[in-house]
Every structure is written in structure tokens, then in C-alpha cells.
Design an enzyme around this catalytic site. Structure first.
Site, PDB file in Angstrom:
ATOM      1  N   GLU A 157      12.759  -8.683   2.715  1.00 39.82           N
ATOM      2  CA  GLU A 157      11.848  -7.605   3.097  1.00 39.82           C
ATOM      3  C   GLU A 157      12.602  -6.284   2.973  1.00 39.82           C
ATOM      4  O   GLU A 157      13.717  -6.153   3.479  1.00 39.82           O
ATOM      5  CB  GLU A 157      11.396  -7.827   4.543  1.00 39.82           C
ATOM      6  N   ARG A 159       5.782   1.228  14.231  1.00 42.91           N
ATOM      7  CA  ARG A 159       6.476   0.714  13.042  1.00 42.91           C
ATOM      8  C   ARG A 159       7.669  -0.174  13.398  1.00 42.91           C
ATOM      9  O   ARG A 159       8.294  -0.746  12.527  1.00 42.91           O
ATOM     10  CB  ARG A 159       6.955   1.869  12.171  1.00 42.91           C
ATOM     11  N   ALA A 191       2.781  -0.584   5.048  1.00 45.44           N
ATOM     12  CA  ALA A 191       2.135  -0.663   6.358  1.00 45.44           C
ATOM     13  C   ALA A 191       1.692  -2.080   6.710  1.00 45.44           C
ATOM     14  O   ALA A 191       1.524  -2.394   7.889  1.00 45.44           O
ATOM     15  CB  ALA A 191       0.953   0.286   6.411  1.00 45.44           C
ATOM     16  N   ARG A 206       4.558  11.260  -2.081  1.00 45.83           N
ATOM     17  CA  ARG A 206       4.209  11.089  -0.666  1.00 45.83           C
ATOM     18  C   ARG A 206       5.440  11.213   0.216  1.00 45.83           C
ATOM     19  O   ARG A 206       6.364  10.423   0.100  1.00 45.83           O
ATOM     20  CB  ARG A 206       3.579   9.704  -0.484  1.00 45.83           C
ATOM     21  N   ASP A 253       1.150 -15.365   6.725  1.00 44.27           N
ATOM     22  CA  ASP A 253       0.762 -16.746   6.472  1.00 44.27           C
ATOM     23  C   ASP A 253       0.966 -17.131   5.008  1.00 44.27           C
ATOM     24  O   ASP A 253       1.399 -18.244   4.706  1.00 44.27           O
ATOM     25  CB  ASP A 253      -0.692 -16.978   6.885  1.00 44.27           C
ATOM     26  N   ASN A 259       8.329  -5.121  -0.406  1.00 41.99           N
ATOM     27  CA  ASN A 259       8.166  -3.951   0.446  1.00 41.99           C
ATOM     28  C   ASN A 259       6.686  -3.926   0.789  1.00 41.99           C
ATOM     29  O   ASN A 259       5.871  -3.434   0.020  1.00 41.99           O
ATOM     30  CB  ASN A 259       8.582  -2.661  -0.258  1.00 41.99           C
ATOM     31  N   TYR A 262      10.632   9.100   2.040  1.00 44.04           N
ATOM     32  CA  TYR A 262      10.647   8.014   1.061  1.00 44.04           C
ATOM     33  C   TYR A 262      11.426   8.313  -0.212  1.00 44.04           C
ATOM     34  O   TYR A 262      11.584   7.444  -1.051  1.00 44.04           O
ATOM     35  CB  TYR A 262       9.213   7.615   0.706  1.00 44.04           C
ATOM     36  N   HIS A 288       3.350  -4.267   9.567  1.00 43.62           N
ATOM     37  CA  HIS A 288       3.045  -4.168  10.987  1.00 43.62           C
ATOM     38  C   HIS A 288       1.678  -4.729  11.355  1.00 43.62           C
ATOM     39  O   HIS A 288       1.353  -4.814  12.532  1.00 43.62           O
ATOM     40  CB  HIS A 288       3.105  -2.698  11.421  1.00 43.62           C
ATOM     41  N   HIS A 301      12.426  -1.924   3.171  1.00 45.11           N
ATOM     42  CA  HIS A 301      11.761  -0.686   3.586  1.00 45.11           C
ATOM     43  C   HIS A 301      12.662   0.471   3.204  1.00 45.11           C
ATOM     44  O   HIS A 301      13.870   0.439   3.462  1.00 45.11           O
ATOM     45  CB  HIS A 301      11.506  -0.675   5.095  1.00 45.11           C
ATOM     46  N   ARG A 334      11.529   5.203  13.500  1.00 43.92           N
ATOM     47  CA  ARG A 334      10.268   5.919  13.291  1.00 43.92           C
ATOM     48  C   ARG A 334       9.333   5.705  14.464  1.00 43.92           C
ATOM     49  O   ARG A 334       9.764   5.293  15.540  1.00 43.92           O
ATOM     50  CB  ARG A 334       9.663   5.452  11.962  1.00 43.92           C
ATOM     51  N   PRO A 390       0.794  -1.220   0.000  1.00 44.88           N
ATOM     52  CA  PRO A 390       0.000   0.000   0.000  1.00 44.88           C
ATOM     53  C   PRO A 390       0.831   1.277   0.000  1.00 44.88           C
ATOM     54  O   PRO A 390       1.856   1.375   0.673  1.00 44.88           O
ATOM     55  CB  PRO A 390      -0.802  -0.090   1.310  1.00 44.88           C
ATOM     56  N   ASN A 391       0.372   2.220  -0.784  1.00 45.91           N
ATOM     57  CA  ASN A 391       0.889   3.586  -0.897  1.00 45.91           C
ATOM     58  C   ASN A 391       2.219   3.699  -1.639  1.00 45.91           C
ATOM     59  O   ASN A 391       2.679   4.812  -1.884  1.00 45.91           O
ATOM     60  CB  ASN A 391       0.994   4.258   0.484  1.00 45.91           C
TER      61      ASN A 391
END
Length: 151
Positions: free
Chosen positions: A103, A116, A82, A22, A92, A79, A27, A85, A105, A112, A14-15
Site C-alpha cells: 500500500e 485519514r 481516499a 491537485r 474484501d 495507492n 502530492y 479509509h 501513499h 494529516r 480516485p483523483n
């Protein structure tokens, strides 16, 4: 006999479609398309093919992981945004996979807000890269390509 080209999927949550717009101070200024274009070029000498997927919807990302499981992909870079978290469902789904998973970020999630600091994926992924901005994707690609080419 020609060896099968290795395939790595890059999943963005997301985002991340809003990168470059943003909170660029957190970012960065590059768009997701620019980051993925750079990765595509980096993948050529590494001898891997990349697939890309981005969604703002948890279920769509889980469905994509299920598809990847059925395709027997060689590696995953994710990535989760959100969902890192919050998503037991994503965790799963990733547990289905036996390939290396990195992973990523853009920001250092541990510097942060306290909510997070916990990744629901950290203990099941092969490795985690955070805090290096868009370079984290490049680092992840190099690492995962080396891992799958050495196996």
C-alpha cells in the site's frame, strides 16, 4: 529452462489521475504518467513487467483486483487514495490475493486529518509506504520485486 517473467500490477485510485495539478504542495508536481514512466524504467533491471490501472470508481478497481486474481499476478502495488479509509469492498477484494501487496501513499496519512489516520487495508497488506512522495512508488517496487524474486 527460461524462468517466467514476474508481473506486478500498479493500481491507483480516485483523483490520482490529477497528480501534478491537485494540491502539489501535498502530492508533488509529477503527474501519474511521469511516475509510471519512471517505474517502467526502474522495473527493467529488476526483471519484472508492470501493468498499470487507475480509476476514480471503486467498482472498477474491485473488478480489476478480481481480474488480477484470475491472472495469478506475482505482486500488487496499490495507492487506493481516499478508498483507503472507506472501502470495505476493496479490502474484501484484496483478501482474494495471496501475492505480496504494498500500500502506497504519497503523503504521510498519519500527519494529516484524523479521518485519514485509519487504513482499512493496513492489516491485510504485506507493507505500507507513506510520506515519501513519488519515491514511495520506487521504494515499493524495489521491495516487492526483491520479495517475489527471492521466493
Amino acid at each position: 529452462m527460461k524462468q517466467k517473467t514476474k508481473k506486478i500490477y500498479v493500481i491507483n485510485g480516485p483523483n490520482l489521475n490529477m497528480l501534478g495539478k491537485r494540491e502539489p504542495q501535498i502530492y508533488g508536481a509529477l503527474t501519474l504518467d511521469q511516475i509510471m514512466a519512471d517505474l517502467t524504467q526502474q522495473a527493467i533491471p529488476l526483471g519484472v513487467d508492470l501493468g498499470f490501472f487507475q480509476s476514480n470508481h471503486e467498482g472498477a478497481i474491485v473488478d480489476k483486483v478480481h481480474e488480477i486474481f484470475e491472472e495469478n499476478i506475482d505482486g500488487i502495488m496499490i495507492n487506493p487514495g481516499a478508498l483507503t479509509h472507506t472501502s470495505v469492498a476493496l479490502r474484501d477484494a484484496l483478501l482474494l490475493l495471496s501475492c505480496p501487496i504494498v500500500e502506497i501513499h504519497l503523503s504521510n496519512i498519519y500527519k494529516r486529518e484524523s479521518f485519514r489516520h485509519k487504513s482499512l487495508l493496513a492489516d491485510i497488506v504485506t507493507g505500507q509506504i507513506c510520506g515519501f512522495g513519488h519515491y514511495g512508488y520506487q521504494m515499493a517496487l524495489t521491495a516487492i520485486a526483491n520479495m517475489i524474486n527471492e521466493s
